[in-house]
Scaffold this motif. Structure first.
Motif, PDB file in Angstrom:
ATOM      1  N   LEU A  74      -0.992 -24.036 -51.004  1.00  0.00           N
ATOM      2  CA  LEU A  74      -0.143 -24.560 -52.080  1.00  0.00           C
ATOM      3  C   LEU A  74      -0.994 -25.131 -53.213  1.00  0.00           C
ATOM      4  O   LEU A  74      -0.665 -24.971 -54.396  1.00  0.00           O
ATOM      5  N   ALA A  75      -2.101 -25.758 -52.846  1.00  0.00           N
ATOM      6  CA  ALA A  75      -2.992 -26.318 -53.867  1.00  0.00           C
ATOM      7  C   ALA A  75      -3.675 -25.218 -54.677  1.00  0.00           C
ATOM      8  O   ALA A  75      -4.058 -25.436 -55.834  1.00  0.00           O
ATOM      9  N   GLN A  76      -3.808 -24.013 -54.099  1.00  0.00           N
ATOM     10  CA  GLN A  76      -4.430 -22.890 -54.800  1.00  0.00           C
ATOM     11  C   GLN A  76      -3.425 -22.097 -55.646  1.00  0.00           C
ATOM     12  O   GLN A  76      -3.795 -21.112 -56.288  1.00  0.00           O
ATOM     13  N   GLY A  77      -2.158 -22.494 -55.603  1.00  0.00           N
ATOM     14  CA  GLY A  77      -1.167 -21.834 -56.441  1.00  0.00           C
ATOM     15  C   GLY A  77      -0.175 -20.958 -55.711  1.00  0.00           C
ATOM     16  O   GLY A  77       0.626 -20.259 -56.349  1.00  0.00           O
ATOM     17  N   GLN A  78      -0.204 -20.958 -54.373  1.00  0.00           N
ATOM     18  CA  GLN A  78       0.810 -20.211 -53.629  1.00  0.00           C
ATOM     19  C   GLN A  78       2.187 -20.782 -53.951  1.00  0.00           C
ATOM     20  O   GLN A  78       2.346 -21.990 -54.105  1.00  0.00           O
ATOM     21  N   THR A  79       3.194 -19.916 -54.025  1.00  0.00           N
ATOM     22  CA  THR A  79       4.528 -20.380 -54.455  1.00  0.00           C
ATOM     23  C   THR A  79       5.575 -20.338 -53.360  1.00  0.00           C
ATOM     24  O   THR A  79       6.750 -20.628 -53.608  1.00  0.00           O
ATOM     25  N   GLY A  80       5.212 -19.941 -52.142  1.00  0.00           N
ATOM     26  CA  GLY A  80       6.142 -19.944 -51.018  1.00  0.00           C
ATOM     27  C   GLY A  80       5.360 -19.940 -49.725  1.00  0.00           C
ATOM     28  O   GLY A  80       4.200 -19.518 -49.687  1.00  0.00           O
ATOM     29  N   LEU A  81       5.980 -20.401 -48.633  1.00  0.00           N
ATOM     30  CA  LEU A  81       5.312 -20.450 -47.333  1.00  0.00           C
ATOM     31  C   LEU A  81       5.804 -19.321 -46.440  1.00  0.00           C
ATOM     32  O   LEU A  81       6.941 -18.855 -46.566  1.00  0.00           O
ATOM     33  N   SER A  82       4.933 -18.876 -45.536  1.00  0.00           N
ATOM     34  CA  SER A  82       5.297 -17.839 -44.568  1.00  0.00           C
ATOM     35  C   SER A  82       4.626 -18.175 -43.249  1.00  0.00           C
ATOM     36  O   SER A  82       3.398 -18.287 -43.178  1.00  0.00           O
ATOM     37  N   VAL A  83       5.434 -18.349 -42.197  1.00  0.00           N
ATOM     38  CA  VAL A  83       4.925 -18.858 -40.920  1.00  0.00           C
ATOM     39  C   VAL A  83       4.654 -17.711 -39.954  1.00  0.00           C
ATOM     40  O   VAL A  83       5.541 -16.911 -39.646  1.00  0.00           O
ATOM     41  N   ALA A  84       3.413 -17.651 -39.459  1.00  0.00           N
ATOM     42  CA  ALA A  84       3.039 -16.750 -38.371  1.00  0.00           C
ATOM     43  C   ALA A  84       3.030 -17.571 -37.079  1.00  0.00           C
ATOM     44  O   ALA A  84       2.320 -18.572 -36.978  1.00  0.00           O
ATOM     45  N   PHE A  85       3.827 -17.150 -36.108  1.00  0.00           N
ATOM     46  CA  PHE A  85       3.889 -17.839 -34.814  1.00  0.00           C
ATOM     47  C   PHE A  85       2.999 -17.118 -33.801  1.00  0.00           C
ATOM     48  O   PHE A  85       2.797 -15.896 -33.885  1.00  0.00           O
ATOM     49  N   ASP A  86       2.480 -17.871 -32.824  1.00  0.00           N
ATOM     50  CA  ASP A  86       1.663 -17.224 -31.795  1.00  0.00           C
ATOM     51  C   ASP A  86       2.560 -16.433 -30.843  1.00  0.00           C
ATOM     52  O   ASP A  86       3.790 -16.527 -30.878  1.00  0.00           O
ATOM     53  N   PHE A  87       1.916 -15.633 -29.975  1.00  0.00           N
ATOM     54  CA  PHE A  87       2.709 -14.722 -29.143  1.00  0.00           C
ATOM     55  C   PHE A  87       3.592 -15.452 -28.132  1.00  0.00           C
ATOM     56  O   PHE A  87       4.738 -15.030 -27.907  1.00  0.00           O
ATOM     57  N   PRO A  88       3.137 -16.538 -27.492  1.00  0.00           N
ATOM     58  CA  PRO A  88       4.069 -17.265 -26.610  1.00  0.00           C
ATOM     59  C   PRO A  88       5.325 -17.726 -27.353  1.00  0.00           C
ATOM     60  O   PRO A  88       6.439 -17.609 -26.820  1.00  0.00           O
ATOM     61  N   THR A  89       5.180 -18.229 -28.572  1.00  0.00           N
ATOM     62  CA  THR A  89       6.355 -18.653 -29.336  1.00  0.00           C
ATOM     63  C   THR A  89       7.252 -17.460 -29.640  1.00  0.00           C
ATOM     64  O   THR A  89       8.484 -17.551 -29.530  1.00  0.00           O
ATOM     65  N   LEU A  90       6.652 -16.318 -30.017  1.00  0.00           N
ATOM     66  CA  LEU A  90       7.447 -15.113 -30.278  1.00  0.00           C
ATOM     67  C   LEU A  90       8.250 -14.686 -29.058  1.00  0.00           C
ATOM     68  O   LEU A  90       9.344 -14.119 -29.179  1.00  0.00           O
ATOM     69  N   MET A  91       7.709 -14.975 -27.862  1.00  0.00           N
ATOM     70  CA  MET A  91       8.375 -14.573 -26.620  1.00  0.00           C
ATOM     71  C   MET A  91       9.232 -15.684 -26.019  1.00  0.00           C
ATOM     72  O   MET A  91       9.826 -15.497 -24.954  1.00  0.00           O
ATOM     73  N   GLY A  92       9.295 -16.830 -26.704  1.00  0.00           N
ATOM     74  CA  GLY A  92      10.152 -17.906 -26.229  1.00  0.00           C
ATOM     75  C   GLY A  92       9.538 -18.784 -25.150  1.00  0.00           C
ATOM     76  O   GLY A  92      10.266 -19.485 -24.422  1.00  0.00           O
ATOM     77  N   TYR A  93       8.209 -18.777 -25.021  1.00  0.00           N
ATOM     78  CA  TYR A  93       7.536 -19.604 -24.018  1.00  0.00           C
ATOM     79  C   TYR A  93       6.914 -20.841 -24.649  1.00  0.00           C
ATOM     80  O   TYR A  93       6.362 -20.771 -25.749  1.00  0.00           O
ATOM     81  N   ASP A  94       6.970 -21.977 -23.937  1.00  0.00           N
ATOM     82  CA  ASP A  94       6.223 -23.153 -24.351  1.00  0.00           C
ATOM     83  C   ASP A  94       4.731 -22.902 -24.138  1.00  0.00           C
ATOM     84  O   ASP A  94       4.327 -22.061 -23.335  1.00  0.00           O
TER      85      ASP A  94
END
Length: 417
Positions: free
Chosen positions: A120-140
């Motif tokens: 954001l400090a470099q001028g990005q205008t939106g956020l995009s979240v990459a989740f790890d594979f356990p999160t993608l599969m619904g695991y803690d």
């Protein structure tokens, strides 16, 4: 008061029109002869091998106005008007630039929060979240099946507290957020809304996108949690609830990206992704929802590959096909239901581990294709992503690539050039 033309002036106008048509016809005849002469002289012997696009469509060595003679004005139209071939906004990038939304996530929520603040400090205008594979599969993160994968290819989110940490110090009423999550999407979506509430931000003010596209998971990425029917029911539940409570949120990002990365051509990416989109529309209608209550918040996500002109054509064709089907097949009345809005990402599969600095060039051309195709937001890959998670330097170069495209090339200055 309108001045009526006399019969004689009408006749003069008709004669002028006839003369113009005859002149144009003569010009086309001359052009046909010139093309025939060119082909006779140069087509054999002096050209390189027959060329094909990524989708195996033969590319002619030369095109002229003769090739566009059958293109109707209705098929093209004006920017911001049906069938939206030339873009969904009448003013294109002259009105507003695309959102520069760098995909990022690694390690802990705190690690990723620091990267977001850097971007954001470099001028990005939106956020995009990459989740790890356990999160993608619904695991803690502490689940036995998560071992060795926690925080490796995205951020680990196991609780509401993690989500609050992820966006600590980032006002969620002032930034739009895209979250690439599918199987457990509804849970992460709830986490986000609750984190915003803790900041004092009402859900009606939230802007962003939840990917929530389970059909492409069964085809390509294979990160699903539930069988197909329950998964589709959750998606339609999300359409229905969000239309009232989070009206500015895109409740799905129908993704061709992962299909393309799994080996599809541009034409296959287009076909399968549109088919997925039409399925979601049909499920919403079958629930009893008015198509215009949820279709305006459907969005898309495309992979931008190396075949420059085919990628631009793919995006233009996608808008036209979507608009026509939404209007004619599903009876949508709201213009917003007919507009295909989409995010684009440069093609990860085209990056090489060898000579990684060459990836900067690949990404720049792919980004330009996305802009000429009229994308609403864009992620540019970092040069070193085939080797590891991007360094600060490489992700800065990726963002600067977008900024140079936006502010130094002149590409955004003309609407659909």
């Amino acid at each position: 008061m309108t001045k009526l033309k006399s019969p004689s002036s009408k006749g003069a106008a008709d004669n002028e029109l006839i003369a113009t048509i005859e002149e144009q016809s003569a010009e086309l005849r001359v052009l046909r002869n010139e093309v025939a002469e060119w082909r006779k002289k140069y087509e054999k012997g002096e050209l390189r091998d027959i060329a094909f696009t990524n989708s195996e469509k033969e590319v002619q060595p030369i095109y002229t106005p003769l090739d566009a003679a059958e293109t109707s004005a209705e098929a093209l139209g004006m920017p911001g008007f049906y069938p939206y071939t030339r873009g969904v906004h009448p003013t294109g990038y002259r009105g507003r630039l695309w959102t520069m939304r760098q995909f990022a996530g690694f390690g802990s929520a705190r690690d990723t929060n620091e990267r977001y603040k850097f971007l954001l400090a470099q001028g990005q205008t939106g956020l995009s979240v990459a989740f790890d594979f356990p999160t993608l599969m619904g695991y803690d993160s502490d689940h036995p099946r998560s071992e060795g994968e926690v925080g490796k290819c995205g951020v680990a989110i196991s609780s509401l507290a993690d989500m609050e940490t992820l966006f600590d110090g980032i006002p969620l009423d002032q930034v739009s957020t895209s979250m690439t999550i599918n199987g457990p999407a509804v849970i992460l979506y709830c986490f986000y809304i609750a984190a915003a509430e803790k900041q004092g931000v009402d859900s009606t003010k939230l802007r962003g996108t939840i990917q929530n596209d389970i059909l492409k998971e069964y085809m390509a990425q294979h990160a699903w949690v539930y069988p197909i029917e329950p998964a589709l029911r959750l998606i339609v539940d999300c359409f229905e609830w969000s239309a009232e409570h989070v009206p500015k949120w895109n409740t799905i990002s129908i993704s061709g990206y992962h299909i393309r990365e799994a080996g599809a051509t541009a034409a296959q990416e287009l076909a399968f992704t549109l088919a997925d989109g039409f399925t979601y529309v049909e499920r919403g209608i079958a629930r009893g929802l008015d198509v215009d209550t949820f279709a305006p918040r459907l969005s898309f996500f495309w992979d931008i590959h190396n075949d420059f002109f085919e990628e631009i054509a793919k995006l233009r064709a996608a808008r036209r096909i979507w608009a026509r089907h939404m209007k004619d097949r599903y009876g949508a009345k709201d213009p917003r239901s007919l507009m295909m809005r989409f995010h684009s990402q440069t093609a990860g599969v085209t990056l090489t581990a060898q000579q990684p600095m060459n990836n900067v060039v690949r990404v720049a051309y792919q980004a330009m294709a996305a802009a000429l195709g009229g994308t609403q937001s864009l992620h540019t890959n970092s040069m070193d992503e085939t080797l590891a998670l991007p360094t600060e330097e490489s992700v800065q170069v990726a963002l600067r690539t977008q900024q140079i495209l936006a502010y130094e090339t002149g590409v955004p200055n003309v609407i659909d050039p």
